[in-house]
Design a protein around this motif. Sequence first.
Motif, PDB file in Angstrom:
ATOM      1  N   ASP A 230      73.677 -32.016  19.457  1.00 44.77           N
ATOM      2  CA  ASP A 230      73.169 -31.581  20.688  1.00 44.77           C
ATOM      3  C   ASP A 230      74.088 -32.331  21.411  1.00 44.77           C
ATOM      4  OD1 ASP A 230      72.261 -33.728  20.516  1.00 44.77           O
ATOM      5  OD2 ASP A 230      70.639 -33.577  20.775  1.00 44.77           O
ATOM      6  N   THR A 231      75.864 -33.021  20.897  1.00 46.74           N
ATOM      7  CA  THR A 231      76.471 -33.838  21.953  1.00 46.74           C
ATOM      8  C   THR A 231      77.380 -33.531  21.021  1.00 46.74           C
ATOM      9  OG1 THR A 231      74.577 -35.137  22.244  1.00 46.74           O
ATOM     10  CG2 THR A 231      76.386 -36.068  23.704  1.00 46.74           C
ATOM     11  N   VAL A 232      78.809 -33.920  22.220  1.00 42.69           N
ATOM     12  CA  VAL A 232      79.973 -33.753  21.377  1.00 42.69           C
ATOM     13  C   VAL A 232      80.708 -35.571  22.287  1.00 42.69           C
ATOM     14  CG1 VAL A 232      82.666 -33.168  21.305  1.00 42.69           C
ATOM     15  CG2 VAL A 232      80.694 -31.682  21.053  1.00 42.69           C
ATOM     16  N   GLN A 233      81.458 -35.847  21.185  1.00 43.50           N
ATOM     17  CA  GLN A 233      81.762 -37.619  21.521  1.00 43.50           C
ATOM     18  C   GLN A 233      83.085 -37.224  20.805  1.00 43.50           C
ATOM     19  OE1 GLN A 233      80.837 -42.191  19.336  1.00 43.50           O
ATOM     20  NE2 GLN A 233      79.606 -40.935  20.881  1.00 43.50           N
TER      21      GLN A 233
ATOM     22  N   SER B  69      90.479 -23.910  27.491  1.00 42.44           N
ATOM     23  CA  SER B  69      91.538 -24.895  28.618  1.00 42.44           C
ATOM     24  C   SER B  69      90.481 -25.713  29.096  1.00 42.44           C
ATOM     25  CB  SER B  69      91.771 -23.289  29.600  1.00 42.44           C
ATOM     26  OG  SER B  69      91.241 -22.304  29.537  1.00 42.44           O
ATOM     27  N   ALA B  70      88.945 -25.493  29.231  1.00 38.85           N
ATOM     28  CA  ALA B  70      87.881 -26.194  29.993  1.00 38.85           C
ATOM     29  C   ALA B  70      88.560 -27.003  30.177  1.00 38.85           C
ATOM     30  CB  ALA B  70      87.115 -24.602  30.357  1.00 38.85           C
ATOM     31  N   SER B  71      88.534 -28.443  30.682  1.00 41.61           N
ATOM     32  CA  SER B  71      88.203 -29.414  30.412  1.00 41.61           C
ATOM     33  C   SER B  71      86.713 -29.875  30.383  1.00 41.61           C
ATOM     34  CB  SER B  71      88.941 -30.501  31.483  1.00 41.61           C
ATOM     35  OG  SER B  71      88.348 -31.751  30.870  1.00 41.61           O
ATOM     36  N   PRO B  72      85.986 -30.438  29.254  1.00 41.57           N
ATOM     37  CA  PRO B  72      84.912 -31.006  28.860  1.00 41.57           C
ATOM     38  C   PRO B  72      84.925 -32.430  29.541  1.00 41.57           C
ATOM     39  CG  PRO B  72      85.626 -31.315  26.813  1.00 41.57           C
ATOM     40  CD  PRO B  72      86.754 -30.642  28.127  1.00 41.57           C
ATOM     41  N   LEU B  73      85.650 -33.393  29.878  1.00 42.59           N
ATOM     42  CA  LEU B  73      85.662 -34.727  30.470  1.00 42.59           C
ATOM     43  C   LEU B  73      85.664 -34.527  31.885  1.00 42.59           C
ATOM     44  CD1 LEU B  73      88.840 -35.791  28.558  1.00 42.59           C
ATOM     45  CD2 LEU B  73      86.486 -35.857  27.989  1.00 42.59           C
ATOM     46  N   GLU B  74      85.592 -33.072  33.130  1.00 44.29           N
ATOM     47  CA  GLU B  74      84.815 -33.904  34.476  1.00 44.29           C
ATOM     48  C   GLU B  74      83.858 -34.788  34.596  1.00 44.29           C
ATOM     49  OE1 GLU B  74      86.418 -33.268  36.631  1.00 44.29           O
ATOM     50  OE2 GLU B  74      87.748 -31.953  35.556  1.00 44.29           O
ATOM     51  N   GLU B  75      82.590 -34.432  33.362  1.00 42.85           N
ATOM     52  CA  GLU B  75      81.749 -35.576  33.520  1.00 42.85           C
ATOM     53  C   GLU B  75      80.951 -35.955  31.702  1.00 42.85           C
ATOM     54  OE1 GLU B  75      77.738 -35.565  35.966  1.00 42.85           O
ATOM     55  OE2 GLU B  75      77.243 -34.138  34.172  1.00 42.85           O
TER      56      GLU B  75
ATOM     57  N   ALA C 294      95.168 -51.783  26.797  1.00 43.73           N
ATOM     58  CA  ALA C 294      95.500 -50.451  26.959  1.00 43.73           C
ATOM     59  C   ALA C 294      93.890 -50.752  26.846  1.00 43.73           C
ATOM     60  CB  ALA C 294      95.641 -49.777  25.330  1.00 43.73           C
ATOM     61  N   ILE C 295      92.756 -50.051  26.841  1.00 42.93           N
ATOM     62  CA  ILE C 295      91.209 -49.704  26.435  1.00 42.93           C
ATOM     63  C   ILE C 295      91.373 -48.161  26.506  1.00 42.93           C
ATOM     64  CG2 ILE C 295      88.842 -48.980  28.380  1.00 42.93           C
ATOM     65  CD1 ILE C 295      90.031 -50.609  30.736  1.00 42.93           C
ATOM     66  N   THR C 296      90.123 -49.042  25.173  1.00 41.16           N
ATOM     67  CA  THR C 296      89.392 -46.988  24.557  1.00 41.16           C
ATOM     68  C   THR C 296      88.003 -47.223  24.660  1.00 41.16           C
ATOM     69  OG1 THR C 296      91.555 -47.622  23.211  1.00 41.16           O
ATOM     70  CG2 THR C 296      89.092 -46.557  22.417  1.00 41.16           C
ATOM     71  N   LEU C 297      87.522 -45.779  25.441  1.00 43.63           N
ATOM     72  CA  LEU C 297      86.453 -45.417  26.178  1.00 43.63           C
ATOM     73  C   LEU C 297      86.377 -44.844  25.421  1.00 43.63           C
ATOM     74  CD1 LEU C 297      86.885 -44.466  29.858  1.00 43.63           C
ATOM     75  CD2 LEU C 297      86.221 -47.218  28.908  1.00 43.63           C
ATOM     76  N   ARG C 298      85.134 -44.924  24.483  1.00 43.96           N
ATOM     77  CA  ARG C 298      84.104 -44.043  23.805  1.00 43.96           C
ATOM     78  C   ARG C 298      83.268 -43.071  24.853  1.00 43.96           C
ATOM     79  NH1 ARG C 298      79.259 -44.706  20.316  1.00 43.96           N
ATOM     80  NH2 ARG C 298      78.895 -46.875  20.388  1.00 43.96           N
ATOM     81  N   VAL C 299      83.313 -41.731  24.586  1.00 43.46           N
ATOM     82  CA  VAL C 299      82.171 -41.093  25.764  1.00 43.46           C
ATOM     83  C   VAL C 299      81.686 -39.887  24.766  1.00 43.46           C
ATOM     84  CG1 VAL C 299      83.775 -42.161  27.780  1.00 43.46           C
ATOM     85  CG2 VAL C 299      84.295 -39.530  26.766  1.00 43.46           C
ATOM     86  N   ASP C 300      80.692 -39.195  25.671  1.00 43.46           N
ATOM     87  CA  ASP C 300      79.997 -38.100  25.609  1.00 43.46           C
ATOM     88  C   ASP C 300      80.191 -37.667  26.174  1.00 43.46           C
ATOM     89  OD1 ASP C 300      78.541 -39.750  23.295  1.00 43.46           O
ATOM     90  OD2 ASP C 300      76.113 -39.647  24.344  1.00 43.46           O
ATOM     91  N   VAL C 301      80.944 -36.316  25.575  1.00 47.87           N
ATOM     92  CA  VAL C 301      81.710 -35.212  26.572  1.00 47.87           C
ATOM     93  C   VAL C 301      80.798 -34.143  27.274  1.00 47.87           C
ATOM     94  CG1 VAL C 301      84.272 -35.522  25.453  1.00 47.87           C
ATOM     95  CG2 VAL C 301      82.324 -33.645  24.590  1.00 47.87           C
ATOM     96  N   SER C 302      81.319 -33.301  28.640  1.00 46.70           N
ATOM     97  CA  SER C 302      80.406 -32.684  29.014  1.00 46.70           C
ATOM     98  C   SER C 302      79.872 -30.838  27.900  1.00 46.70           C
ATOM     99  CB  SER C 302      80.882 -31.820  30.196  1.00 46.70           C
ATOM    100  OG  SER C 302      80.502 -32.872  31.475  1.00 46.70           O
ATOM    101  N   GLY C 303      78.630 -30.834  27.774  1.00 48.66           N
ATOM    102  CA  GLY C 303      78.488 -29.853  27.131  1.00 48.66           C
ATOM    103  C   GLY C 303      78.857 -29.328  25.976  1.00 48.66           C
TER     104      GLY C 303
END
Length: 167
Positions: free
Chosen positions: A63-66, A19-25, A39-48
């Motif tokens: 070491d990174t989730v995207q 339930s913890a959101s990795p999208l805060e940062e 529309a806009i699609t952002l490709r992002v790395d999530v927190s932790g």
Amino acid sequence: MIDALDLIHAHDLIGLYGSASPLEEIRPRSVNLDWRGPAITLRVDVSGLPAGLPQDWKAAEVDTVQCHLKFLAVEDFSLSRWDPPVPPTSLVVEPLGKNRRVRIQLSGPGVDLRFTSHKSVHIGHVSAFGITPDGTDGGPHLFLGNLDRRRYQTVPETEEKTFYERI
């Protein structure tokens, strides 16, 4: 205030992070504009990294989730600074209180992106990779989804419409 968003197809991220959101940062990697949405699609790395990594991800020592975040009914778009690779940045979401709309802002070193959109955000193309010393993500990616896993070993170039416009 990520709670202001309605996350669609978030089952992969919820399966990884609970339930913890990795999208805060997030670390923005690319911005894809789709005029048909608009529309806009952002490709992002999530927190932790999540506590429960899939076995193949553990073996690859990622070491990174995207993932991709697709925002619909976009208006008031402004991208005044883009100097990748961008360091992790707070995703600021402000509810507008009318017609289920939100204001989105990513602002920090290397990026200044702002727009309004519908509060429903589609999530897709979840993958993991090992970040390079220079901060880029051009190496191998291990995709969580079966179709993505069969089709891609790395992130395709931005002109690959089936990857960036379909989530």
